[in-house]
Design a protein around this motif. Structure first.
Motif, PDB file in Angstrom:
ATOM      1  N   TRP A 174       0.826  -1.185   0.000  1.00  0.00           N
ATOM      2  CA  TRP A 174       0.000   0.000   0.000  1.00  0.00           C
ATOM      3  C   TRP A 174       0.865   1.242   0.000  1.00  0.00           C
ATOM      4  O   TRP A 174       1.902   1.302   0.644  1.00  0.00           O
ATOM      5  CB  TRP A 174      -0.879   0.020   1.250  1.00  0.00           C
ATOM      6  N   ARG A 175       0.378   2.241  -0.657  1.00  0.00           N
ATOM      7  CA  ARG A 175       1.008   3.543  -0.550  1.00  0.00           C
ATOM      8  C   ARG A 175       0.674   4.135   0.812  1.00  0.00           C
ATOM      9  O   ARG A 175      -0.326   3.773   1.424  1.00  0.00           O
ATOM     10  CB  ARG A 175       0.500   4.461  -1.661  1.00  0.00           C
ATOM     11  N   ARG A 176       1.528   5.060   1.224  1.00  0.00           N
ATOM     12  CA  ARG A 176       1.314   5.706   2.513  1.00  0.00           C
ATOM     13  C   ARG A 176      -0.091   6.295   2.615  1.00  0.00           C
ATOM     14  O   ARG A 176      -0.761   6.185   3.647  1.00  0.00           O
ATOM     15  CB  ARG A 176       2.377   6.799   2.682  1.00  0.00           C
ATOM     16  N   ALA A 177      -0.565   6.873   1.534  1.00  0.00           N
ATOM     17  CA  ALA A 177      -1.895   7.500   1.551  1.00  0.00           C
ATOM     18  C   ALA A 177      -2.990   6.454   1.779  1.00  0.00           C
ATOM     19  O   ALA A 177      -3.973   6.711   2.470  1.00  0.00           O
ATOM     20  CB  ALA A 177      -2.139   8.237   0.234  1.00  0.00           C
ATOM     21  N   ASP A 178      -2.785   5.256   1.202  1.00  0.00           N
ATOM     22  CA  ASP A 178      -3.768   4.193   1.396  1.00  0.00           C
ATOM     23  C   ASP A 178      -3.798   3.736   2.853  1.00  0.00           C
ATOM     24  O   ASP A 178      -4.851   3.453   3.419  1.00  0.00           O
ATOM     25  CB  ASP A 178      -3.432   2.986   0.505  1.00  0.00           C
ATOM     26  N   ARG A 179      -2.597   3.649   3.416  1.00  0.00           N
ATOM     27  CA  ARG A 179      -2.527   3.217   4.814  1.00  0.00           C
ATOM     28  C   ARG A 179      -3.202   4.249   5.707  1.00  0.00           C
ATOM     29  O   ARG A 179      -3.945   3.895   6.622  1.00  0.00           O
ATOM     30  CB  ARG A 179      -1.071   3.009   5.230  1.00  0.00           C
ATOM     31  N   ALA A 180      -2.959   5.513   5.433  1.00  0.00           N
ATOM     32  CA  ALA A 180      -3.587   6.575   6.229  1.00  0.00           C
ATOM     33  C   ALA A 180      -5.100   6.513   6.067  1.00  0.00           C
ATOM     34  O   ALA A 180      -5.852   6.682   7.038  1.00  0.00           O
ATOM     35  CB  ALA A 180      -3.052   7.934   5.809  1.00  0.00           C
ATOM     36  N   ALA A 181      -5.553   6.229   4.847  1.00  0.00           N
ATOM     37  CA  ALA A 181      -6.991   6.152   4.598  1.00  0.00           C
ATOM     38  C   ALA A 181      -7.603   4.987   5.363  1.00  0.00           C
ATOM     39  O   ALA A 181      -8.713   5.088   5.893  1.00  0.00           O
ATOM     40  CB  ALA A 181      -7.255   6.008   3.097  1.00  0.00           C
ATOM     41  N   ALA A 182      -6.872   3.871   5.425  1.00  0.00           N
ATOM     42  CA  ALA A 182      -7.382   2.700   6.146  1.00  0.00           C
ATOM     43  C   ALA A 182      -7.549   3.018   7.628  1.00  0.00           C
ATOM     44  O   ALA A 182      -8.538   2.636   8.255  1.00  0.00           O
ATOM     45  CB  ALA A 182      -6.439   1.505   5.948  1.00  0.00           C
ATOM     46  N   LEU A 183      -6.580   3.732   8.183  1.00  0.00           N
ATOM     47  CA  LEU A 183      -6.693   4.110   9.600  1.00  0.00           C
ATOM     48  C   LEU A 183      -7.847   5.087   9.802  1.00  0.00           C
ATOM     49  O   LEU A 183      -8.635   4.946  10.745  1.00  0.00           O
ATOM     50  CB  LEU A 183      -5.393   4.757  10.089  1.00  0.00           C
ATOM     51  N   ALA A 184      -7.959   6.057   8.898  1.00  0.00           N
ATOM     52  CA  ALA A 184      -9.030   7.048   9.029  1.00  0.00           C
ATOM     53  C   ALA A 184     -10.393   6.358   8.974  1.00  0.00           C
ATOM     54  O   ALA A 184     -11.327   6.708   9.706  1.00  0.00           O
ATOM     55  CB  ALA A 184      -8.904   8.097   7.933  1.00  0.00           C
ATOM     56  N   GLU A 185     -10.484   5.369   8.108  1.00  0.00           N
ATOM     57  CA  GLU A 185     -11.737   4.628   7.970  1.00  0.00           C
ATOM     58  C   GLU A 185     -12.065   3.873   9.269  1.00  0.00           C
ATOM     59  O   GLU A 185     -13.210   3.837   9.712  1.00  0.00           O
ATOM     60  CB  GLU A 185     -11.566   3.626   6.828  1.00  0.00           C
ATOM     61  N   ALA A 186     -11.032   3.285   9.867  1.00  0.00           N
ATOM     62  CA  ALA A 186     -11.236   2.563  11.129  1.00  0.00           C
ATOM     63  C   ALA A 186     -11.734   3.529  12.204  1.00  0.00           C
ATOM     64  O   ALA A 186     -12.654   3.211  12.962  1.00  0.00           O
ATOM     65  CB  ALA A 186      -9.939   1.886  11.577  1.00  0.00           C
ATOM     66  N   TYR A 187     -11.146   4.721  12.243  1.00  0.00           N
ATOM     67  CA  TYR A 187     -11.567   5.687  13.263  1.00  0.00           C
ATOM     68  C   TYR A 187     -12.961   6.234  12.979  1.00  0.00           C
ATOM     69  O   TYR A 187     -13.714   6.565  13.889  1.00  0.00           O
ATOM     70  CB  TYR A 187     -10.558   6.832  13.347  1.00  0.00           C
ATOM     71  N   GLU A 188     -13.293   6.324  11.701  1.00  0.00           N
ATOM     72  CA  GLU A 188     -14.630   6.793  11.363  1.00  0.00           C
ATOM     73  C   GLU A 188     -15.668   5.768  11.810  1.00  0.00           C
ATOM     74  O   GLU A 188     -16.726   6.096  12.342  1.00  0.00           O
ATOM     75  CB  GLU A 188     -14.734   7.035   9.856  1.00  0.00           C
ATOM     76  N   ARG A 189     -15.318   4.514  11.590  1.00  0.00           N
ATOM     77  CA  ARG A 189     -16.254   3.449  11.943  1.00  0.00           C
ATOM     78  C   ARG A 189     -16.337   3.250  13.449  1.00  0.00           C
ATOM     79  O   ARG A 189     -17.414   3.018  14.005  1.00  0.00           O
ATOM     80  CB  ARG A 189     -15.824   2.140  11.278  1.00  0.00           C
ATOM     81  N   PHE A 190     -15.204   3.304  14.110  1.00  0.00           N
ATOM     82  CA  PHE A 190     -15.150   3.047  15.554  1.00  0.00           C
ATOM     83  C   PHE A 190     -14.703   4.321  16.257  1.00  0.00           C
ATOM     84  O   PHE A 190     -13.536   4.482  16.598  1.00  0.00           O
ATOM     85  CB  PHE A 190     -14.172   1.910  15.867  1.00  0.00           C
ATOM     86  N   GLY A 191     -15.678   5.210  16.481  1.00  0.00           N
ATOM     87  CA  GLY A 191     -15.360   6.491  17.103  1.00  0.00           C
ATOM     88  C   GLY A 191     -14.676   6.333  18.454  1.00  0.00           C
ATOM     89  O   GLY A 191     -13.813   7.126  18.829  1.00  0.00           O
ATOM     90  N   VAL A 192     -15.042   5.276  19.167  1.00  0.00           N
ATOM     91  CA  VAL A 192     -14.460   5.064  20.491  1.00  0.00           C
ATOM     92  C   VAL A 192     -12.949   4.853  20.386  1.00  0.00           C
ATOM     93  O   VAL A 192     -12.193   5.248  21.271  1.00  0.00           O
ATOM     94  CB  VAL A 192     -15.161   3.881  21.210  1.00  0.00           C
ATOM     95  N   LEU A 193     -12.501   4.269  19.292  1.00  0.00           N
ATOM     96  CA  LEU A 193     -11.062   4.055  19.104  1.00  0.00           C
ATOM     97  C   LEU A 193     -10.369   5.366  18.737  1.00  0.00           C
ATOM     98  O   LEU A 193      -9.226   5.611  19.138  1.00  0.00           O
ATOM     99  CB  LEU A 193     -10.807   2.998  18.025  1.00  0.00           C
ATOM    100  N   ALA A 194     -11.060   6.203  17.986  1.00  0.00           N
ATOM    101  CA  ALA A 194     -10.484   7.505  17.638  1.00  0.00           C
ATOM    102  C   ALA A 194     -10.219   8.309  18.907  1.00  0.00           C
ATOM    103  O   ALA A 194      -9.169   8.930  19.065  1.00  0.00           O
ATOM    104  CB  ALA A 194     -11.422   8.260  16.707  1.00  0.00           C
ATOM    105  N   ASP A 195     -11.171   8.257  19.826  1.00  0.00           N
ATOM    106  CA  ASP A 195     -11.002   8.999  21.073  1.00  0.00           C
ATOM    107  C   ASP A 195      -9.829   8.498  21.899  1.00  0.00           C
ATOM    108  O   ASP A 195      -9.278   9.222  22.715  1.00  0.00           O
ATOM    109  CB  ASP A 195     -12.266   8.867  21.943  1.00  0.00           C
ATOM    110  N   ARG A 196      -9.502   7.222  21.706  1.00  0.00           N
ATOM    111  CA  ARG A 196      -8.482   6.605  22.555  1.00  0.00           C
ATOM    112  C   ARG A 196      -7.218   6.252  21.781  1.00  0.00           C
ATOM    113  O   ARG A 196      -6.427   5.432  22.239  1.00  0.00           O
ATOM    114  CB  ARG A 196      -9.065   5.329  23.190  1.00  0.00           C
ATOM    115  N   ARG A 197      -7.004   6.875  20.653  1.00  0.00           N
ATOM    116  CA  ARG A 197      -5.949   6.383  19.757  1.00  0.00           C
ATOM    117  C   ARG A 197      -4.559   6.428  20.371  1.00  0.00           C
ATOM    118  O   ARG A 197      -3.707   5.622  19.996  1.00  0.00           O
ATOM    119  CB  ARG A 197      -5.979   7.118  18.423  1.00  0.00           C
TER     120      ARG A 197
END
Ligand SMILES: Nc1ncnc2c1ncn2[C@@H]1O[C@H](COP(=O)(O)OP(=O)(O)OP(=O)(O)O)[C@@H](O)[C@H]1O
Ligand SMILES: [Mg+2]
Length: 264
Positions: A134-157
């Motif tokens: 994956w390109r760096r941008a893809d990896r960042a997008a994957a993380l952003a997607e995870a945080y979008e889906r699981f807001g509780v994880l974004a708060d505790r990252r």
């Protein structure tokens, strides 16, 4: 939409568009035989899971539920039989091959790395997947997607995973599996050890994953009642054999089956 007031809950599951890259996948297992040394844990097991559906796999301790997931994900090599992804037989392929084909396996036991932060755990999920240059941008997008889906994880990252509640850890291991954008998600007892309220939040999350992302989900559960309440279909194993396979509602209404095999 995470909810700080509910520190032990697992709120904050958001809809995300297009988790998997290649569309939905059907999964079928035919005449599968697998085991360990002299133990035959699966004996001619056949199941079908339609693309985008939830299939509950139920049965007592030692019934073969975990072995079935292992045989699908390639962590146990089947002795015979077929594992069909969109009709193509992949039985006996390595776990890496199965991951590449879009199969993610979340084993029992909330296996987060306690000494790492939430974000570091998620990054392991990004790195763990073979063949994904994956390109760096893809990896960042994957993380952003995870945080979008699981807001509780974004708060505790930035918190250590050790500080998470059981429900949050379960969300983290599922989020970690999802960063690879699987088409098939195998979940082994995600509600194990969780308080009833948290368990129902995990079940809600599984439903939303299925409905919003079209991932094909195979859900192994001891809590048959809860699993059948959200599943499309159910399969009951006993001593390595399928004793019932039907529409989830039909199974849940079968008093004799419940009494003999499902414990409710
Ligand atoms: N690593 C192993 N080595 C030897 N035998 C095993 C191993 N893992 C499982 N078994 C045996 O295989 C059979 C099926 O076990 P499996 O773990 O698949 O059942 P399960 O339905 O997941 O049970 P549980 O509800 O306890 O998780 C059992 O007889 C079990 O003792
Ligand atoms: Mg098991």
């Amino acid at each position: 939409m995470s909810s700080p007031a509910d520190a032990h809950g697992v709120h904050g599951v958001h809809g995300v568009h297009g988790v998997h890259a290649d569309g939905a996948a059907s999964l079928a297992v035919e005449d599968l035989v697998a085991g360990y040394g002299g133990v035959r844990a699966l004996d001619s097991v056949t199941i079908t899971a339609g693309a985008g559906t939830i299939t509950a796999v139920l049965g007592a301790n030692g019934a073969g539920k975990t072995t079935l997931l292992r045989a699908i994900s390639g962590t146990v090599r089947p002795r015979s039989g077929r594992v069909l992804l969109n009709g193509a037989d992949r039985a006996g392929r390595s776990p890496e091959d199965m991951a590449r084909a879009g199969v993610a396996h979340v084993p029992e036991g909330q296996g987060v790395i306690a000494e790492l932060t939430v974000e570091e755990n998620l990054r392991l999920g990004v790195m763990a997947w073979p063949g994904m240059a994956w390109r760096r941008a893809d990896r960042a997008a994957a993380l952003a997607e995870a945080y979008e889906r699981f807001g509780v994880l974004a708060d505790r990252r930035r918190r250590l995973a050790a500080t998470l509640s059981g429900g949050e850890r379960q969300m983290l291991v599922i989020a970690r599996a999802l960063v690879a954008r699987p088409r098939v998600l195998l979940l082994d007892e995600p509600s194990l050890g969780l308080a009833p309220r948290v368990m129902s939040q995990v079940m809600d999350m599984v439903v939303r994953l299925s409905r919003e992302s079209g991932i094909t989900i195979v859900l192994v559960e001891q809590n048959a009642r809860a699993a059948l309440a959200i599943a499309d279909r159910g399969v009951v194993l006993n001593l390595g054999r399928v004793v019932a396979a039907d529409d989830a509602r039909t199974l849940a209404a079968d008093v004799a089956l419940r009494h003999h095999y499902l414990g409710f």
